[in-house]
Design a protein around this motif. Structure first.
Motif, mmCIF file in Angstrom:
data_model
loop_
_atom_site.group_PDB
_atom_site.id
_atom_site.type_symbol
_atom_site.label_atom_id
_atom_site.label_comp_id
_atom_site.label_asym_id
_atom_site.label_seq_id
_atom_site.Cartn_x
_atom_site.Cartn_y
_atom_site.Cartn_z
ATOM 1 N N ASP A 90 0.841 -1.198 0.000
ATOM 2 C CA ASP A 90 0.000 0.000 0.000
ATOM 3 C C ASP A 90 0.876 1.248 0.000
ATOM 4 O O ASP A 90 1.940 1.285 0.635
ATOM 5 C CB ASP A 90 -0.905 0.033 1.236
ATOM 6 C CG ASP A 90 -2.122 -0.863 1.090
ATOM 7 O OD1 ASP A 90 -2.327 -1.403 -0.005
ATOM 8 O OD2 ASP A 90 -2.864 -1.007 2.081
ATOM 9 N N ARG A 91 0.409 2.269 -0.690
ATOM 10 C CA ARG A 91 1.118 3.539 -0.726
ATOM 11 C C ARG A 91 0.208 4.621 -0.159
ATOM 12 O O ARG A 91 -1.010 4.606 -0.370
ATOM 13 C CB ARG A 91 1.541 3.898 -2.159
ATOM 14 C CG ARG A 91 2.587 2.943 -2.725
ATOM 15 C CD ARG A 91 3.006 3.316 -4.124
ATOM 16 N NE ARG A 91 4.000 2.411 -4.654
ATOM 17 C CZ ARG A 91 5.312 2.521 -4.471
ATOM 18 N NH1 ARG A 91 5.787 3.548 -3.767
ATOM 19 N NH2 ARG A 91 6.154 1.648 -4.995
ATOM 20 N N LYS A 136 0.223 9.005 1.538
ATOM 21 C CA LYS A 136 0.888 10.295 1.675
ATOM 22 C C LYS A 136 0.687 10.803 3.096
ATOM 23 O O LYS A 136 -0.426 10.762 3.625
ATOM 24 C CB LYS A 136 0.310 11.296 0.669
ATOM 25 C CG LYS A 136 0.961 12.673 0.714
ATOM 26 C CD LYS A 136 0.277 13.627 -0.265
ATOM 27 C CE LYS A 136 0.902 15.008 -0.193
ATOM 28 N NZ LYS A 136 0.189 15.990 -1.051
ATOM 29 N N ASP A 146 5.097 9.562 -0.913
ATOM 30 C CA ASP A 146 5.019 8.218 -1.479
ATOM 31 C C ASP A 146 5.533 7.186 -0.488
ATOM 32 O O ASP A 146 6.528 6.500 -0.740
ATOM 33 C CB ASP A 146 5.818 8.152 -2.788
ATOM 34 C CG ASP A 146 5.512 6.892 -3.588
ATOM 35 O OD1 ASP A 146 4.405 6.347 -3.431
ATOM 36 O OD2 ASP A 146 6.379 6.450 -4.346
ATOM 37 N N GLU A 194 5.443 3.631 1.347
ATOM 38 C CA GLU A 194 5.019 2.280 0.964
ATOM 39 C C GLU A 194 5.159 1.355 2.162
ATOM 40 O O GLU A 194 6.158 1.415 2.898
ATOM 41 C CB GLU A 194 5.867 1.740 -0.195
ATOM 42 C CG GLU A 194 5.437 0.336 -0.632
ATOM 43 C CD GLU A 194 6.264 -0.209 -1.779
ATOM 44 O OE1 GLU A 194 7.202 0.507 -2.212
ATOM 45 O OE2 GLU A 194 5.997 -1.338 -2.226
#
Length: 504
Positions: free
Chosen positions: A396-397, A399, A440, A442
């Motif tokens: 999953d990414r 912010k 970004d 992860e």
């Protein structure tokens, strides 16, 4: 939620002279003879009762467990409204089970369901006979309109849930009673009248619910005891911690900012509170006047707030005993030596494959985190994670953002699930700090609970930044450094929990 929770906010901001009195009705139910009992609702109600008194509010009616009977609550409401005059405020709080049933008035609910507060005498197996021991959302509409029509402000704090599912495992309870599927044939006069009240009808009513309709409301462990995070946060707000400008008045905006930030940290991102209406009508919209709150800017040592450099830990399958832990107690952290899994008091997996060589660092991480949570309760900052989830999967990414701060120094770091410390940013000596963003992120191994921390302050941070930049720095290294530098100082703390696992 339901239309009752979509009422308009206060229609105007009244001068102090018009604030004749604030009254409160406080309800907390743990003991349910006919459904699963709770552990923290009475804790919530008693805490709010005490906080109201600290705020100088003395006209309080409380209902605990079996005392919470509908006729008695209704009578208390009628009396409170009768004694109120235009400009007064009534605070109505409920901690306990919520549930849903088929709508009593056809076509009154978009989803075809009424939400209701579950009182101790309600028994879904004897629905028709015990229906009177519930409070339907439309009935509350009708009750609140009685106050609104007199020019009386109403603040409804709803620490229960009505629907939703949860991805993370928790060991505590949720405040969701079984859904009622049968239809009640004879709705009350109040529920019929309330069904005809539209969103725009209210001018002086606002509602703060513990979570979004898509989420359950969990009982979480705060200060070692089961609690509702909303009630805990509201009680601290009444004590003056949300009053940012220290003018003795709690505005809607101040309450929003404090509640959203503290619930995120105290409930470990398990829930998102829901204000209705969603936006305050003005920046200065008044919610409560805190007659007993101090108007002076003060900093409170964390020790006075109850923080101790230790946690309760239950060790399973080993005689190994790390430092700075107490006996298991009622709601401990837990370490399974065989698997190396480290669990939070809420039942979440906080770390995987934690051996004896790493256990002390993980213990110290949560001691540091408790210190930071106590600091955040005094002066919370704001951070966001997009998309917001209660748990993320491998790959999953997302912010992460921290907005600009009025403080001169900023420190951003991660308390990893392994007990490591990862510094992300340090800004020192500016007129104000710049916004910080990780665009970004992860999710990768190891999985568990990370906590992204943002500290904003005018205190020096260079030495602390230098410490964090050293290789292999751990939370054990921070355990002494953070309290020495920041305890009792003007520090703003924001905490973003990030729970992860390999697959959802």
């Amino acid at each position: 939620m339901c239309r009752m929770l979509a009422a308009a906010a206060f229609g105007c901001v009244l001068p102090f002279a018009a604030w004749a009195q604030t009254s409160a009705i406080v309800i907390g139910v743990d003991q349910y003879p006919f459904t699963t009992s709770l552990n923290g609702a009475v804790n919530d109600a008693r805490d709010i009762d005490n906080a109201l008194k600290k705020a100088g509010i003395t006209r309080i009616t409380t209902f605990y467990d079996a005392q919470a009977q509908k006729d008695a609550i209704r009578a208390a409401w009628v009396e409170t409204v009768a004694n109120a005059v235009a400009g007064d405020t009534i605070i109505f709080t409920y901690a306990g089970h919520g549930a849903q049933m088929p709508e009593l008035v056809e076509g009154s609910e978009p989803d075809g369901k009424d939400e209701f507060l579950v009182l101790p005498g309600f028994n879904v197996e004897r629905l028709q006979e015990t229906f009177s021991e519930s409070i339907i959302d439309n009935e509350l509409n009708s009750w609140f309109m009685e106050a609104d029509a007199k020019g009386v402000q109403v603040l409804f704090i709803l620490d229960s849930c009505h629907s939703g599912g949860m991805s993370r495992s928790i060991s505590g309870k949720t405040r969701l009673a079984p859904v009622v599927t049968a239809k009640i044939d004879n709705p009350t006069q109040d529920s019929v009248a309330g069904a005809g009240i539209t969103d725009d009808s209210f001018k002086r009513v606002t509602v703060l619910a513990a979570s979004l309709e898509s989420q359950p409301t969990p009982e979480v462990i705060i200060d070692g005891v089961p609690r509702g995070a909303l009630s805990w946060s509201f009680a601290r707000s009444l004590e003056g911690k949300a009053d940012r400008n220290h003018d003795g008045v709690l505005t809607r905006v101040e309450l929003e900012d404090y509640v959203f930030s503290t619930i995120k940290s105290q409930a470990e991102a398990l829930q998102v509170p829901n204000f209705v209406p969603g936006v305050a009508r003005s920046e200065k919209e008044v919610v409560v006047r805190l007659a007993g709150a101090s108007t002076e800017t003060t900093t409170v040592p964390v020790e006075e707030e109850g923080w101790k450099p230790e946690i309760a830990l239950a060790v399973e399958g080993s005689t190994f005993r790390p430092e700075r832990v107490t006996d298991g107690g009622a709601a401990p952290y837990r370490w399974d030596a065989a698997s190396g899994t480290f669990f939070t008091p809420n039942g979440d997996v906080a770390g995987e494959k934690i051996g004896e060589d790493r256990l002390q660092q993980v213990v110290d991480k949560f001691i540091v985190l408790e210190f930071l949570k106590t600091m955040a309760a005094q002066n919370p900052g704001t951070v966001t994670m997009t998309p917001a989830k209660d748990i993320y999967a491998a790959g999953d990414r997302m912010k992460f953002d921290a907005p600009r701060s009025s403080y001169k120094n900023l420190l951003v770091f991660n308390l990893a699930n392994t007990g490591e410390v990862q510094i992300l940013d340090a800004q020192s000596g500016g007129e104000d700090t710049k916004p910080f963003s990780l665009p970004d992120l992860e999710v990768v191994k190891p999985f568990g609970a990370d906590h992204l921390i943002v500290i904003a302050t005018n205190e020096p941070i260079d030495a602390l930044s230098a410490l964090m930049n050293k290789s292999n720095v751990t939370t054990t290294d921070l355990l002494k450094a953070l309290p020495e530098r920041f305890d009792g100082k003007d520090v703003q703390v924001a905490i973003q929990p990030l729970y992860s696992r390999e697959k959802l």
